[in-house]
Scaffold this active site. Structure first.
Site, mmCIF file in Angstrom:
data_model
loop_
_atom_site.group_PDB
_atom_site.id
_atom_site.type_symbol
_atom_site.label_atom_id
_atom_site.label_comp_id
_atom_site.label_asym_id
_atom_site.label_seq_id
_atom_site.Cartn_x
_atom_site.Cartn_y
_atom_site.Cartn_z
ATOM 1 N N ASP A 49 55.412 56.673 64.009
ATOM 2 C CA ASP A 49 55.333 57.594 62.892
ATOM 3 C C ASP A 49 53.894 58.112 62.828
ATOM 4 O O ASP A 49 52.984 57.505 63.396
ATOM 5 C CB ASP A 49 55.718 56.855 61.604
ATOM 6 C CG ASP A 49 55.566 57.720 60.373
ATOM 7 O OD1 ASP A 49 56.129 58.830 60.352
ATOM 8 O OD2 ASP A 49 54.845 57.304 59.450
ATOM 9 N N ASP A 99 52.005 59.973 59.626
ATOM 10 C CA ASP A 99 51.295 59.726 58.368
ATOM 11 C C ASP A 99 51.328 58.255 57.990
ATOM 12 O O ASP A 99 52.400 57.645 57.908
ATOM 13 C CB ASP A 99 51.921 60.541 57.231
ATOM 14 C CG ASP A 99 51.726 62.028 57.421
ATOM 15 O OD1 ASP A 99 50.625 62.433 57.810
ATOM 16 O OD2 ASP A 99 52.686 62.792 57.188
ATOM 17 N N ASP A 157 55.587 53.011 58.711
ATOM 18 C CA ASP A 157 54.941 52.517 57.497
ATOM 19 C C ASP A 157 55.839 52.597 56.275
ATOM 20 O O ASP A 157 55.458 52.132 55.203
ATOM 21 C CB ASP A 157 53.678 53.340 57.204
ATOM 22 C CG ASP A 157 54.009 54.741 56.732
ATOM 23 O OD1 ASP A 157 53.891 55.014 55.524
ATOM 24 O OD2 ASP A 157 54.424 55.566 57.559
ATOM 25 N N SER A 158 57.021 53.202 56.403
ATOM 26 C CA SER A 158 57.856 53.381 55.217
ATOM 27 C C SER A 158 59.332 53.226 55.561
ATOM 28 O O SER A 158 59.704 53.075 56.740
ATOM 29 C CB SER A 158 57.606 54.757 54.580
ATOM 30 O OG SER A 158 58.039 55.788 55.436
ATOM 31 N N ASN A 175 61.688 55.291 55.712
ATOM 32 C CA ASN A 175 62.361 56.276 56.561
ATOM 33 C C ASN A 175 62.186 55.970 58.046
ATOM 34 O O ASN A 175 62.753 56.673 58.894
ATOM 35 C CB ASN A 175 61.931 57.710 56.222
ATOM 36 C CG ASN A 175 60.581 58.109 56.774
ATOM 37 O OD1 ASN A 175 59.881 57.331 57.412
ATOM 38 N ND2 ASN A 175 60.208 59.346 56.512
#
Length: 291
Positions: free
Chosen positions: A25, A27, A228-229, A231
């Site tokens: 990913d 961001d 990091d998330s 998704n």
């Protein structure tokens, strides 16, 4: 509207034989969203490792990100000194190979979208119906829109479950994929909100990983993914190994159950060294790119 920017830095050396695909990913994983944290992101160490080892260890490395191409370019300019081998942006709806610092759209990926029957107008009509019903959808900034992606925020609330069921039913009727994901404020999203994103049926972070497996003829076990998330979970599900970096969203860590000790590229590099710094694999475990 996303534009094709062909002024990227030179990409990592391209391996003759591919053994491992690294999917990151962007961001808050590869690049810190906060400029003050970029000096601590560790990208120079990761770039040095991949540059020195890509050919020897057969590493193909790239980004699979929710942000669009213009945003990825702006965030990476002046921060990275090496481009990834591929960029799949706008939540896995646009796929580019990077060759000699130039972006080359994948014809195979574009054909997948054409065959899916995706219609931007169908999505607009679907959203119009939802807004007429009073759903609290707020369109996201342009960084998170794309030619095959329309993104909204939905505030957490008591109507969420029933509204999401309604959105899903309408999306199914229009043969559009809709993805609901808890937002990550550290990446610039509003707190206590969800992403509601409309894309082609054949697209998404998970579909991007599946596409890479088809293109390289690699087994699932050869894919390593970092995010990091929440998704990123779909990407993890299609990979042999999936890791949340140490600075990941606390909500995502709670859902996933673990995260790395190292933040950003430090965490990515630690894993690659642990997994790949072994004697070369046998010829039976080597794969050539099918492009």
């Amino acid at each position: 509207m996303t534009t094709l920017n062909n002024n990227w830095p030179e990409e990592f050396p391209f391996p003759t034989v591919i053994r491992t695909v690294v999917c990151c990913d962007l961001d808050e994983t590869y690049i810190p969203s906060d400029n003050d944290k970029k000096a601590l992101g560790g990208v120079n160490f990761l770039e040095s490792y991949i540059t020195s080892c890509a050919e020897e260890k057969g590493i193909l490395a790239g980004w699979i990100t929710g942000t669009n191409l213009d945003s990825a370019w702006r965030k990476s300019k002046g921060y990275i000194s090496r481009s990834p081998h591929f960029i799949c942006c706008s939540l896995g709806t646009e796929f580019y190979w990077v060759k000699n610092g130039r972006l080359v759209p994948s014809d195979t990926w574009e054909e997948r979208i054409r065959r899916s029957g995706y219609s931007h107008q169908n999505v607009k009509s679907l959203i119009s119906v939802l807004l007429e019903q009073g759903m609290p959808l707020e369109k996201q900034p342009e960084d998170y829109q794309g030619p095959y992606k329309i993104s909204y925020y939905y505030p957490d609330g008591p109507r969420m479950a029933s509204d999401f069921a309604c959105i899903q039913a309408l999306a199914n009727e229009q043969r559009v994929r809709v993805i609901f994901t808890r937002c990550n404020p550290a990446a610039g999203d509003p707190p206590d909100c969800y992403d509601v994103e409309f894309i082609p049926l054949c697209c998404g972070k998970d579909q991007a990983v599946s596409f890479l497996r088809e293109e390289t003829a690699l087994p699932k076990e050869a894919i390593i993914a970092f995010g990091d998330s929440a998704n990123d979970f779909a990407m993890f599900a299609q990979s042999g190994r999936g890791y949340l970096v140490g600075n990941a969203d606390p909500f995502a860590i709670k859902q996933y159950g673990s995260s790395l000790d190292g933040a950003y590229c430090h965490g990515i590099l630690n894993v690659l060294k642990e997994l790949l710094d072994w004697p070369p694999e046998s010829p039976d475990n080597q794969y050539h790119l099918n492009k």
